[in-house]
Design a protein around this motif. Structure first.
Motif, PDB file in Angstrom:
ATOM      1  N   VAL A  59       0.845  -1.199   0.000  1.00 29.74           N
ATOM      2  CA  VAL A  59       0.000   0.000   0.000  1.00 29.74           C
ATOM      3  C   VAL A  59       0.880   1.248   0.000  1.00 29.74           C
ATOM      4  CG1 VAL A  59      -1.702   1.337   1.312  1.00 29.74           C
ATOM      5  CG2 VAL A  59      -1.983  -1.145   1.073  1.00 29.74           C
ATOM      6  N   LYS A  60       1.909   1.249   0.806  1.00 31.26           N
ATOM      7  CA  LYS A  60       2.826   2.396   0.849  1.00 31.26           C
ATOM      8  C   LYS A  60       3.480   2.612  -0.515  1.00 31.26           C
ATOM      9  CE  LYS A  60       3.951   1.760   5.723  1.00 31.26           C
ATOM     10  NZ  LYS A  60       4.995   1.328   6.665  1.00 31.26           N
ATOM     11  N   ARG A  61       3.892   1.542  -1.145  1.00 31.93           N
ATOM     12  CA  ARG A  61       4.536   1.644  -2.463  1.00 31.93           C
ATOM     13  C   ARG A  61       3.544   2.161  -3.508  1.00 31.93           C
ATOM     14  NH1 ARG A  61       9.163  -0.735  -5.182  1.00 31.93           N
ATOM     15  NH2 ARG A  61       9.080   0.313  -7.194  1.00 31.93           N
ATOM     16  N   ALA A  62       2.305   1.650  -3.473  1.00 32.25           N
ATOM     17  CA  ALA A  62       1.278   2.095  -4.428  1.00 32.25           C
ATOM     18  C   ALA A  62       0.960   3.573  -4.222  1.00 32.25           C
ATOM     19  CB  ALA A  62       0.016   1.248  -4.287  1.00 32.25           C
ATOM     20  N   ARG A  63       0.938   4.004  -2.988  1.00 35.98           N
ATOM     21  CA  ARG A  63       0.680   5.419  -2.689  1.00 35.98           C
ATOM     22  C   ARG A  63       1.790   6.289  -3.293  1.00 35.98           C
ATOM     23  NH1 ARG A  63      -0.137   5.006   2.724  1.00 35.98           N
ATOM     24  NH2 ARG A  63      -2.372   4.724   2.414  1.00 35.98           N
ATOM     25  N   LYS A  64       3.016   5.827  -3.195  1.00 40.56           N
ATOM     26  CA  LYS A  64       4.167   6.561  -3.727  1.00 40.56           C
ATOM     27  C   LYS A  64       4.174   6.542  -5.262  1.00 40.56           C
ATOM     28  CE  LYS A  64       9.176   6.011  -3.853  1.00 40.56           C
ATOM     29  NZ  LYS A  64       9.310   5.189  -5.032  1.00 40.56           N
TER      30      LYS A  64
END
Length: 131
Positions: A59-64
């Motif tokens: 999720v953190k990677r997708a947000r970035k």
């Protein structure tokens, strides 16, 4: 290609488009449900939500990045790439206004190209929603 929506803690496929010339088809049908935290479509939706301490690395990677890529999370050999569709003012978490657009294939998907295309599609769909 597909559009998925959040429904409580699940992700549900609401539209599917398949190429007519495909020899092999991936069975991602309208009405298919899976946990929101599994698969590119659900992760892309979660990435639109405000940050939370327990957000997964995906999720953190997708947000970035603006998109999510998953390998084999829902079906062995399947590759999914999805981008959340931002609606004006945001959508309440778990509401059917939380949506993503993406593609799924069996191995060999050019994920870089797919990522560019799903991001472009999500931006265009957001424009269409806002008029």
């Amino acid at each position: 290609a597909f559009i998925a929506a959040a429904e409580a803690d699940t992700c549900v496929v609401i539209m599917v488009a398949e190429p007519s010339e495909a020899v092999l088809r991936v069975g991602y049908r309208v009405g298919t449900r899976h946990p929101l935290d599994k698969g590119a479509s659900g992760i892309a939706i979660l990435s639109l939500r405000p940050e939370r301490p327990n957000d997964s690395d995906l999720v953190k990677r997708a947000r970035k990045d603006g998109y999510s890529v998953t390998f084999g999370q829902l079906n062995r050999g399947a590759v999914g790439v999805s981008s959340g569709i931002r609606v004006p003012g945001g959508a309440a978490p778990g509401s059917s206004l939380e949506r993503s657009v993406g593609v799924v294939a069996i191995e060999g998907l050019d994920t870089d190209r797919a990522a560019r295309e799903v991001v472009r599609a999500s931006e265009r769909l957001a424009q269409l929603i806002t008029g």
